[in-house]
Write a protein that holds these residues in place. Structure first.
Motif, PDB file in Angstrom:
ATOM      1  N   LYS A 126      -5.537   3.051   0.347  1.00 25.92           N
ATOM      2  CA  LYS A 126      -6.345   1.886   0.662  1.00 25.92           C
ATOM      3  C   LYS A 126      -5.475   0.723   1.118  1.00 25.92           C
ATOM      4  N   ASN A 153      -4.314   1.364   4.678  1.00 27.16           N
ATOM      5  CA  ASN A 153      -5.422   1.227   5.617  1.00 27.16           C
ATOM      6  C   ASN A 153      -5.787  -0.235   5.854  1.00 27.16           C
ATOM      7  N   GLU A 154      -5.709  -1.042   4.803  1.00 31.09           N
ATOM      8  CA  GLU A 154      -6.075  -2.452   4.929  1.00 31.09           C
ATOM      9  C   GLU A 154      -4.980  -3.280   5.586  1.00 31.09           C
ATOM     10  N   GLN A 168     -11.815   9.759   5.426  1.00 33.81           N
ATOM     11  CA  GLN A 168     -12.736   8.752   4.905  1.00 33.81           C
ATOM     12  C   GLN A 168     -14.191   9.186   4.939  1.00 33.81           C
TER      13      GLN A 168
END
Length: 254
Positions: free
Chosen positions: A86, A89-90, A143
């Motif tokens: 996460k 990805n962010e 995802q």
């Protein structure tokens, strides 16, 4: 059904050639700028018979094989990291779409500055052309796996690498196949962009060479070769594989 579709495609091709010949005959453009279909057919025949096109094709496929293989590997690794992390990805993920939207030809000056007018510059452009779109598809594959599927697997004691190989990989296969097809299309375009500004060999270099010497019959002949190869590989190989995978996974009607 297939015969009917093929007939329509042939009729449309004949229509295009007829319009092409008509424009040439009327003389809207000078013959040196707009050659006749016969002249282009002659250039195609000579190009293959004397081996020039075959040599250029061999060089282009060598660049493509090296670049696309690297792009698939890097794209898969990056996509897996973004799909599983996460934090990654962010942070990195938000720039991925921006990188993917950059036209391949924009990378050519950078490649020339880094590696000069060498074949490695072409491979570098191909790698950048295919990596980002592959990474996006792999990230989407991770995802978009159904959460109930993951929970069911964990309930049966499957976790870690076993969860990845036995559940996530099979579930994400349709996305992965779409990624390979898109990576091919982007890599093929990137290849032509890179070769256009290279010192050869390759189809893109041959195209620029013919343009420099005002051989428009060869220019159009090479454009036709590039288009036919792109369409044949996409529709004849990757599209069929992708469709079969989608059917097998129940994502298309039989």
């Amino acid at each position: 059904m297939k015969f009917k579709m093929l007939s329509k495609q042939l009729l449309f091709l004949v229509f295009l050639i007829t319009i092409w010949q008509l424009v040439h005959t009327v003389g809207i453009f000078e013959a040196i700028v707009f050659p006749s279909p016969k002249a282009v057919a002659h250039a195609l025949y000579n190009g293959f018979m004397n081996g020039d096109f075959l040599f250029a094709l061999g060089a282009s496929f060598k660049h493509l094989l090296l670049g696309m293989t690297t792009a698939l590997f890097l794209g898969t690794v990056i996509g897996l990291i973004l799909g599983k992390s996460k934090v990654a990805n962010e942070t990195v993920g938000m720039y991925l779409i921006g990188m993917q939207s950059i036209p391949s030809i924009v990378w050519v000056p950078l490649a020339i500055m880094l590696f000069g007018f060498t074949e490695f510059s072409v491979v570098f452009v191909v790698v950048l052309g295919g990596t980002f779109v592959m990474a996006l598809q792999v990230r989407s594959a991770i995802q978009n796996i159904s959460p109930p599927l993951i929970r069911a697997a964990k309930t049966m004691g499957i976790s870690g690498l076993q969860l990845f190989y036995r559940v996530e990989m099979p579930a994400g296969t349709p996305y992965y196949m779409t990624g390979i097809r898109l990576a091919w299309a982007f890599s093929w375009r990137a290849l032509m962009a890179g070769e256009l500004l290279s010192n050869g060999p390759g189809l893109g270099y041959s195209l620029r060479y013919a343009q420099d010497y005002a051989r428009m019959d060869q220019v159009i002949a090479i454009i036709i070769v590039i288009g036919v190869i792109g369409a044949t590989v996409d529709h004849g190989i990757f599209s069929k594989i992708e469709r079969n995978v989608m059917k097998r996974w129940g994502l298309l009607k039989q």
